[in-house]
Design an enzyme around this catalytic site. Structure first.
Site, PDB file in Angstrom:
ATOM      1  N   TYR A  45       0.878  -1.355   0.063  1.00  0.00           N
ATOM      2  CA  TYR A  45      -0.493   0.206   0.012  1.00  0.00           C
ATOM      3  C   TYR A  45       0.393   1.207  -0.336  1.00  0.00           C
ATOM      4  CZ  TYR A  45      -5.223  -0.215  -0.032  1.00  0.00           C
ATOM      5  OH  TYR A  45      -6.491  -0.253  -0.465  1.00  0.00           O
ATOM      6  N   GLU A  47      -0.335   4.755  -0.805  1.00  0.00           N
ATOM      7  CA  GLU A  47      -1.071   6.025  -0.853  1.00  0.00           C
ATOM      8  C   GLU A  47      -0.282   7.354  -0.886  1.00  0.00           C
ATOM      9  OE1 GLU A  47      -3.796   5.189   2.325  1.00  0.00           O
ATOM     10  OE2 GLU A  47      -5.801   4.960   0.599  1.00  0.00           O
ATOM     11  N   ASP A 190      -6.528  13.761 -25.232  1.00  0.00           N
ATOM     12  CA  ASP A 190      -6.841  12.207 -24.625  1.00  0.00           C
ATOM     13  C   ASP A 190      -6.514  11.152 -25.894  1.00  0.00           C
ATOM     14  OD1 ASP A 190      -6.923   9.312 -24.340  1.00  0.00           O
ATOM     15  OD2 ASP A 190      -9.080   9.511 -23.501  1.00  0.00           O
ATOM     16  N   THR A 216      -4.278   5.686 -21.739  1.00  0.00           N
ATOM     17  CA  THR A 216      -3.940   4.196 -21.649  1.00  0.00           C
ATOM     18  C   THR A 216      -2.311   3.955 -21.400  1.00  0.00           C
ATOM     19  OG1 THR A 216      -4.746   3.172 -23.426  1.00  0.00           O
ATOM     20  CG2 THR A 216      -6.318   3.683 -21.993  1.00  0.00           C
ATOM     21  N   LYS A 219      -2.521  -0.520 -25.304  1.00  0.00           N
ATOM     22  CA  LYS A 219      -2.957  -0.351 -26.462  1.00  0.00           C
ATOM     23  C   LYS A 219      -0.899  -0.521 -27.403  1.00  0.00           C
ATOM     24  CE  LYS A 219      -7.280   1.609 -25.194  1.00  0.00           C
ATOM     25  NZ  LYS A 219      -8.339   2.617 -25.035  1.00  0.00           N
ATOM     26  N   ARG A 225      -1.869  -2.697 -18.766  1.00  0.00           N
ATOM     27  CA  ARG A 225      -3.288  -1.911 -18.142  1.00  0.00           C
ATOM     28  C   ARG A 225      -3.189  -0.882 -17.303  1.00  0.00           C
ATOM     29  NH1 ARG A 225      -6.465  -5.389 -21.537  1.00  0.00           N
ATOM     30  NH2 ARG A 225      -8.006  -3.803 -21.516  1.00  0.00           N
TER      31      ARG A 225
HETATM   32  C1  LIG Z   1      -9.468   3.561 -24.642  1.00  0.00           C
HETATM   33  C2  LIG Z   1      -9.980   4.224 -24.121  1.00  0.00           C
HETATM   34  C3  LIG Z   1     -10.070   5.168 -23.148  1.00  0.00           C
HETATM   35  C4  LIG Z   1     -10.439   4.231 -21.944  1.00  0.00           C
HETATM   36  O1  LIG Z   1      -9.328   3.249 -21.182  1.00  0.00           O
HETATM   37  P1  LIG Z   1      -9.988   1.703 -20.100  1.00  0.00           P
HETATM   38  O2  LIG Z   1      -8.694   1.704 -19.766  1.00  0.00           O
HETATM   39  O3  LIG Z   1     -10.283   1.304 -21.625  1.00  0.00           O
HETATM   40  O4  LIG Z   1     -10.455   2.528 -19.597  1.00  0.00           O
HETATM   41  C5  LIG Z   1     -10.192   6.239 -22.703  1.00  0.00           C
HETATM   42  N1  LIG Z   1      -9.695   6.818 -23.423  1.00  0.00           N
HETATM   43  C6  LIG Z   1      -9.926   6.799 -25.627  1.00  0.00           C
HETATM   44  C7  LIG Z   1      -9.757   7.867 -26.136  1.00  0.00           C
HETATM   45  C8  LIG Z   1      -9.455   5.369 -25.388  1.00  0.00           C
HETATM   46  O5  LIG Z   1      -9.551   5.023 -26.855  1.00  0.00           O
END
Ligand SMILES: *Cc1c(COP(=O)(O)O)cnc(C)c1O
Length: 405
Positions: A45, A47, A190, A216, A219, A225
């Site tokens: 932990y 925090e 994003d 993320t 990807k 993840r």
């Molecule tokens: C995949 C994605 C997310 C969300 O990601 P998670 O890890 O599934 O919560 C947010 N924004 C965009 C543009 C994404 O492609």
């Protein structure tokens, strides 16, 4: 290990080995990333932030989080990085809660035009708290910056959000941020889908332009993840506070260790080669699918994926196409196309991405073959015999490009 779980892991490994993964948001992590994920850091932990923890016993958690932060800063040329967000959706929610008050207006991209659920789709918590206005792409698939400016002038958003999960074109970062500046909005990008392409210098980076960038780490970035927030120094304090204690509890340190490993891998020259190969493979896929008579949304692709109108070009729905491809061992996802009149459960399109098969080492020649299989499966989606035969061919190719586990 637990025998039931072991059996399921073995089966999933086999499924991944023998199948062709074309879901644009998926990838295969390295063995080193998996090892870090399975490490004892999961027990701890921690925090707070390095040097400012609420519990004792933190010499190595501080070191691992600092390492992840330093590597991410180098990778993206960032002023400040927070590596604690548990995933992409929480990362976005953390930013909203840091810079917005309930009822504030946000401008985001429409879901059917390539945006993400977390960018204000009515089903999300964010949409219940904040007022989202969504912009669309033009008929040619590009963003109409004049129209965007008109909407921004009219709606006076506090936050302007760019980024996508099914949009295949490059966004003009400067134009976008100039509009945000003009209306006094904070700019946010994003980069969840394209972070690996940016890290690998195959696509331009939004980091110098935008106030805040979320992502993320799975990807295209090929890490565990997880999520991450990159921002200008002036936002560092409110972003960190909004993450912890504002939104999350203890950070997942095994995950942060794995992020450090993945960022280290992405800093190597071989990752730049990987990112460039993704773009090459996606271009070949675009060309080949067009040759087979498929209609590509937004006119084609500048990144790692294509969005195909299968209903419009082949008379087969997105769900039918997804099922047919599943039967031959090719995994894609059904996807809405801009202004789709059909339901998200059976939309008009499919989304196809190449990051995972590029990790396996597949190149232009294999992509050509894959496009032919996709066409064959969709054309013969009711012919079990043809699908069975194609399945054997797909499996044979996958065996030639094994996973590292
Ligand atoms: C995949 C994605 C997310 C969300 O990601 P998670 O890890 O599934 O919560 C947010 N924004 C965009 C543009 C994404 O492609």
């Amino acid at each position: 290990m637990d025998s039931q779980v072991r059996k399921l892991i073995a089966r999933e490994t086999k499924r991944q080995q023998e199948g062709m993964e074309l879901i644009a948001s998926e990838n295969y992590v390295s063995k080193a990333v998996l090892e870090a994920l399975g490490s004892v850091f999961t027990n701890k932990y921690s925090e707070g932030y390095p040097g400012k923890r609420y519990y004792g016993g933190q010499p190595y958690t501080d070191a691992i989080e600092t390492l992840a932060i330093e590597r991410a800063k180098k990778l993206f040329g960032a002023e400040h990085v927070n590596v604690q967000p548990l995933s992409g959706a929480p990362a976005n929610m953390i930013v909203y809660s840091a810079v917005l008050k309930p009822g504030d207006t946000v401008l985001g991209m429409d879901l059917s035009h390539g945006g993400h659920l977390t960018h204000g789709h009515p089903v999300t918590l964010a949409a219940k708290i904040y007022r989202f206005i969504r912009y669309k792409t033009k008929a040619d698939g590009l963003i109409d910056y004049q129209e965007l400016e008109r909407i921004a002038m009219r709606e006076k958003p506090k936050l302007m959000l760019a980024g996508f999960s099914a949009y295949t074109r490059q966004i003009d970062y400067k134009k976008y941020c100039d509009i945000a500046k003009k209306v006094g909005a904070i700019s946010m990008f994003d980069m969840a889908h394209i972070a690996g392409l940016i890290a690998g210098k195959a696509l331009p980076s939004p980091v110098p332009y935008f106030d805040i960038v979320t992502t993320t780490t799975h990807k295209t970035l090929r890490g565990p993840r997880g999520g991450m927030i990159v921002c200008k120094k002036e936002f560092a304090h409110i972003i960190d506070k909004a993450c912890f204690p504002g939104f999350q509890g203890g950070p997942h340190m095994h995950n942060i260790a794995a992020k450090a490993v993945a960022f280290g891998e992405a800093l190597r020259p071989s990752f730049q080669k990987y990112a460039k190969q993704i773009l090459k493979n996606a271009k070949v896929l675009e060309k080949e699918l067009k040759r087979h008579g498929f209609k590509l949304m937004f006119g084609g692709t500048d990144n790692h994926m294509v969005l195909v109108d299968v209903l419009g070009s082949k008379g087969v729905t997105g769900k039918e196409a997804e099922t047919a491809l599943d039967e031959i061992g090719i995994t894609v996802n059904k996807n809405m196309i801009p202004d789709d009149s059909r339901s998200p459960m059976d939309p008009s399109g499919i989304r196809i991405g190449v990051p995972a098969i590029t990790t396996r080492g597949m190149k232009e020649k294999e992509i050509q073959q894959i496009a032919e299989w996709i066409n064959g499966a969709i054309k013969n989606h009711k012919n079990k015999k043809v699908l069975q035969k194609l399945r054997q061919e797909v499996k044979k190719l996958c065996k030639k490009f094994p996973l590292p586990y």
